[in-house]
Design an enzyme around this catalytic site. Structure first.
Site, short mmCIF file in Angstrom:
data_model
loop_
_atom_site.label_atom_id
_atom_site.label_comp_id
_atom_site.label_asym_id
_atom_site.label_seq_id
_atom_site.Cartn_x
_atom_site.Cartn_y
_atom_site.Cartn_z
N CYS A 88 60.58 15.91 117.39
CA CYS A 88 59.15 15.56 117.34
C CYS A 88 58.85 14.47 116.31
O CYS A 88 57.73 13.98 116.26
CB CYS A 88 58.31 16.80 117.07
SG CYS A 88 58.59 18.08 118.29
N HIS A 132 50.72 16.31 122.78
CA HIS A 132 51.98 16.07 122.07
C HIS A 132 53.08 15.62 123.02
O HIS A 132 53.95 16.40 123.40
CB HIS A 132 52.37 17.36 121.32
CG HIS A 132 53.59 17.22 120.46
ND1 HIS A 132 53.96 16.04 119.86
CD2 HIS A 132 54.53 18.12 120.08
CE1 HIS A 132 55.07 16.23 119.16
NE2 HIS A 132 55.45 17.48 119.28
#
Lengths: 378, 96
Positions: free
Chosen positions: A80, A322
């Protein structure tokens, strides 16, 4: 060392772009970033692309949309934190004089996975036991609640705030308001985390143009300086306090030192909030709240748009969405627009200093495997 | 550094836990996962047996192994924690 500047930013809406090729999605963000910077595509000397699950050569697949060729393209994967890592290396290229105009790009398509869990190393010792990403944050949340007396309803204030901020962000995946009851009544994923305390799997792309101070001054009177660009990996520490995200602590210390800033200098923060508890932990790491007292900021409304220190004015991972590799760049786009006064309905009053932060985790024994912190000033 | 085998004192303390409702197909949900601290700085992260009566941080747990129908013959995936709850108490005192 050359001073690096963010000259332009662009992104796609985050959400579901079902059926859209990765190259096409990325190209939309690149076109917007180049237009925002006021440069030509032919001015771009190098590209660094963050992506996690898109397969081989994502950056080149985006550039093929423009027929760009021969320039160096580097694809980076740091879970991430991939987008933040791409920016870090683009900034370093400019700082070290390797190139004067570098594109940092992030692109990700997760709709192909559906809405479930992200894949992790199946041989990881904790994954073998049934740990997944929501569970790893649920363990942090449970201990935090025990030690500091936080209630589940207080935890729900994070996604409620994020949705409130995202309501005025046209790029956000979730713009509708949520109440504490909505959050509490959503499906339990890994207690105490309900579905609405978890970020969605998103599709999206974001890009920024990084250039030198000298070049930027030919294009704008309002350069956005990169005053700190820090990348760290975590360290092995299995018997750790789960309330302390120590990878971010390390990155914070370096970033504050390099930039010469203190928490009270920050006008906005875009931090890594894949699960509600994370944002609370980062209030405390970045020094805008004392340990255990992050909830006070929510109760006071300090971190919503219009508050004294907006956190995730874009809506963050919980509400903007996301798309893994794109997130770290989208945060920078938000910081850029805010610092340039181009954030429209969610414009913060005259901000001068912004911080962006992503982490990539999922390795047992480590708080996180990668973390970037960037600080931008006008 | 990496994870190592260790001789574990019999009684540990639950540091944190969660009941996973959304899992992967390999392990049928719901199931509970605990982080437990044992003496000599030994920390165990493992699924918890007998969690259905409720769990609490600070609760006593013992290190255990998977029941036969879950065992894979791999110490890493067969490790379990057993919660010492209402059905099984230590020294006659029920944990919180």
């Amino acid at each position: 060392m050359t001073q690096a500047v963010i000259l332009g930013a662009g992104m796609t809406s985050f959400g579901k772009h079902v059926g859209r090729p990765l190259g096409d999605l990325g190209a939309e963000a690149v076109s917007a970033a180049v237009e925002s910077a006021g440069v030509d595509l032919s001015d771009i000397e190098a590209v660094v692309c963050g992506n996690v699950l898109g397969g081989m050569l994502p950056g080149q697949r985006v550039l093929r949309e423009f027929g760009m060729s021969d320039i160096p393209v580097t694809n980076v994967e740091n879970a991430c934190a991939s987008g933040g890592t791409a920016l870090h290396h683009a900034v370093r290229m400019v700082e070290h004089g390797e190139a004067e105009c570098v594109l940092a790009l992030g692109v990700e398509i997760l709709s192909v996975l559906g809405s479930g869990l992200l894949p992790q190393d199946p041989g990881d010792v904790e994954v073998l036991q049934g740990i997944n990403l929501p569970a790893s944050y649920a363990l942090r949340a449970r201990r935090y609640m025990h030690d500091y007396g936080l209630t589940p309803e207080q935890l729900a204030l994070i996604p409620v705030k994020s949705h409130q901020n995202a309501a005025s962000n046209p790029y956000a995946q979730f713009r509708q308001p949520w109440s504490v009851e909505d959050v509490m009544n959503s499906k339990m994923i890994s207690d105490p985390l309900t579905l609405f305390m978890c970020c969605p799997n998103s599709d999206g792309a974001a890009a920024v143009v990084v250039t030198s101070d000298a070049r930027a001054r030919r294009h704008t009177l309002h350069p956005v300086f990169v005053t700190a660009s820090v990348l760290v990996s975590g360290h092995f520490n299995p018997v750790r306090d789960l309330k302390v995200p120590e990878t971010t602590v390390t990155a914070r210390d370096k970033a504050y030192q390099v930039a010469g800033v203190a928490p009270h200098d920050l006008d906005l923060i875009e931090c890594h909030d894949p699960f509600a508890i994370a944002e609370l932990l980062y209030y405390e790491v970045f020094g805008i709240a004392e340990p255990g007292r992050g909830v006070d900021l929510l109760l006071e409304g300090a971190t919503k748009l219009g508050g004294r220190i907006p956190v995730n004015p874009s809506g963050g991972l919980l509400a903007r969405g996301h798309p893994l590799g794109a997130t770290g760049i989208a945060q920078v786009a938000e910081a850029f627009w805010q610092l340039r006064g181009e954030a429209g309905a969610r414009q913060i009053d005259s901000p001068r200093t912004a911080l962006t932060h992503v982490t990539g985790g999922g390795i047992s024994g480590y708080d996180n495997g990668a973390c970037t912190v960037h600080i931008f000033t006008t | 550094m990496d994870f190592t085998e260790a001789l574990v004192e019999p009684i540990g303390e639950l540091y944190s836990y969660t009941v996973v409702r959304l899992g992967r197909p390999e392990i049928p949900a719901p199931y509970a996962i605990g982080v437990a601290d044992f003496p000599d700085s030994v920390r165990v992260v493992a699924r918890i047996l007998d969690w259905e009566d409720g769990l609490a941080i600070g609760q006593a747990v013992v290190a255990s192994t998977a029941p036969a129908d879950e065992a894979r013959g791999d110490a890493r995936s067969d490790l379990r924690l057993r919660a010492l709850g209402a059905r099984s108490t230590i020294g006659g005192e029920a944990p919180r």
